[in-house]
Write a protein that holds these residues in place. Structure first.
Motif, mmCIF file in Angstrom:
data_model
loop_
_atom_site.group_PDB
_atom_site.id
_atom_site.type_symbol
_atom_site.label_atom_id
_atom_site.label_comp_id
_atom_site.label_asym_id
_atom_site.label_seq_id
_atom_site.Cartn_x
_atom_site.Cartn_y
_atom_site.Cartn_z
ATOM 1 N N GLN A 1 0.587 -0.756 0.043
ATOM 2 C CA GLN A 1 -0.126 -0.160 -0.343
ATOM 3 C C GLN A 1 0.621 1.330 0.212
ATOM 4 O O GLN A 1 0.433 2.359 -0.761
ATOM 5 N N VAL A 2 1.896 1.238 0.860
ATOM 6 C CA VAL A 2 2.881 3.123 0.444
ATOM 7 C C VAL A 2 3.793 2.847 -0.832
ATOM 8 O O VAL A 2 3.589 3.780 -1.259
ATOM 9 N N LEU A 3 3.687 1.637 -0.876
ATOM 10 C CA LEU A 3 4.422 1.726 -2.416
ATOM 11 C C LEU A 3 3.681 2.208 -3.580
ATOM 12 O O LEU A 3 3.790 3.614 -4.262
ATOM 13 N N LYS A 4 2.157 1.805 -3.550
ATOM 14 C CA LYS A 4 1.155 1.946 -4.125
ATOM 15 C C LYS A 4 0.554 3.511 -3.718
ATOM 16 O O LYS A 4 0.796 4.491 -5.271
ATOM 17 N N PHE A 5 0.692 4.511 -2.871
ATOM 18 C CA PHE A 5 0.507 5.621 -2.670
ATOM 19 C C PHE A 5 1.699 6.457 -3.000
ATOM 20 O O PHE A 5 1.660 7.214 -3.770
ATOM 21 N N ALA A 6 3.187 6.252 -2.917
ATOM 22 C CA ALA A 6 4.045 6.749 -3.252
ATOM 23 C C ALA A 6 4.244 6.252 -5.197
ATOM 24 O O ALA A 6 4.817 7.772 -5.556
ATOM 25 N N GLN A 7 4.070 5.818 -5.502
ATOM 26 C CA GLN A 7 3.709 5.882 -7.214
ATOM 27 C C GLN A 7 2.997 6.554 -7.490
ATOM 28 O O GLN A 7 2.840 7.996 -8.506
ATOM 29 N N PHE A 8 2.111 6.793 -6.456
ATOM 30 C CA PHE A 8 0.652 7.436 -6.783
ATOM 31 C C PHE A 8 0.484 9.448 -6.846
ATOM 32 O O PHE A 8 0.797 9.962 -7.783
ATOM 33 N N LEU A 9 1.416 9.348 -5.539
ATOM 34 C CA LEU A 9 2.531 11.259 -6.147
ATOM 35 C C LEU A 9 3.437 11.042 -6.654
ATOM 36 O O LEU A 9 3.391 12.380 -6.963
ATOM 37 N N GLN A 10 4.319 9.834 -7.115
ATOM 38 C CA GLN A 10 5.005 10.257 -8.094
ATOM 39 C C GLN A 10 4.181 10.668 -9.668
ATOM 40 O O GLN A 10 4.724 11.543 -9.951
ATOM 41 N N ASN A 11 3.161 9.869 -9.625
ATOM 42 C CA ASN A 11 2.213 10.443 -11.128
ATOM 43 C C ASN A 11 2.255 11.978 -11.243
ATOM 44 O O ASN A 11 2.272 12.285 -12.184
ATOM 45 N N ILE A 12 2.008 12.342 -9.699
ATOM 46 C CA ILE A 12 0.951 13.952 -9.746
ATOM 47 C C ILE A 12 1.549 14.531 -9.809
ATOM 48 O O ILE A 12 1.654 15.830 -10.294
ATOM 49 N N GLY A 13 2.773 14.071 -9.192
ATOM 50 C CA GLY A 13 4.102 14.813 -9.615
ATOM 51 C C GLY A 13 4.972 15.172 -10.926
ATOM 52 O O GLY A 13 4.781 16.140 -11.186
ATOM 53 N N ASN A 14 4.602 14.077 -11.052
ATOM 54 C CA ASN A 14 4.841 14.587 -12.900
ATOM 55 C C ASN A 14 3.503 14.530 -13.512
ATOM 56 O O ASN A 14 4.406 15.960 -14.751
#
Length: 116
Positions: free
Chosen positions: A95-108
């Motif tokens: 779940q933490v990994l998914k959230f980090a990937q979500f944040l990274q995508n939003i940042g991109n």
């Protein structure tokens, strides 16, 4: 230590304890000082010594520099995330990994929109 620095340190210690959901009693037992002393430290009425600050750091799993408000490098942040994640279940880590990937995508997305 100047009063402003003392209050900044006190505030950071209190915010971190509350964020982690740790009681003053647990902190006092870990540090080997009274709960009243923890309260005094967190309100800026009592200075914290180097050994106590090291113990806060160990308990909260944050580097000492964090409590002084110093910015952490990416490497320090990644190390802190890794140390924190060690105690999680495999499902929680996913779940933490998914959230980090979500944040990274939003940042991109935000970065690409600025360039338009």
């Amino acid at each position: 230590m100047e009063n402003a620095e003392l209050y900044k340190l006190a505030e950071r210690l209190k915010e971190t304890r509350e964020y982690l959901g740790v009681s003053q009693q647990v902190v006092s037992e870990f540090l080997g000082i009274s709960r009243a002393a923890i309260s005094a430290i967190e309100s800026g009425k009592r200075k914290v010594n180097a050994l106590e600050l090291e113990r806060f750091s160990k308990l909260y799993k944050f580097p000492v520099s964090y409590f002084y408000g110093e910015e952490q490098s990416d490497d320090e942040t990644v190390s802190l995330l890794a140390r924190t994640a060690k105690g999680l279940t495999e499902d929680d880590k996913k779940q933490v990994l998914k959230f980090a990937q979500f944040l990274q995508n939003i940042g991109n997305e935000n970065t690409s929109k600025k360039g338009e």
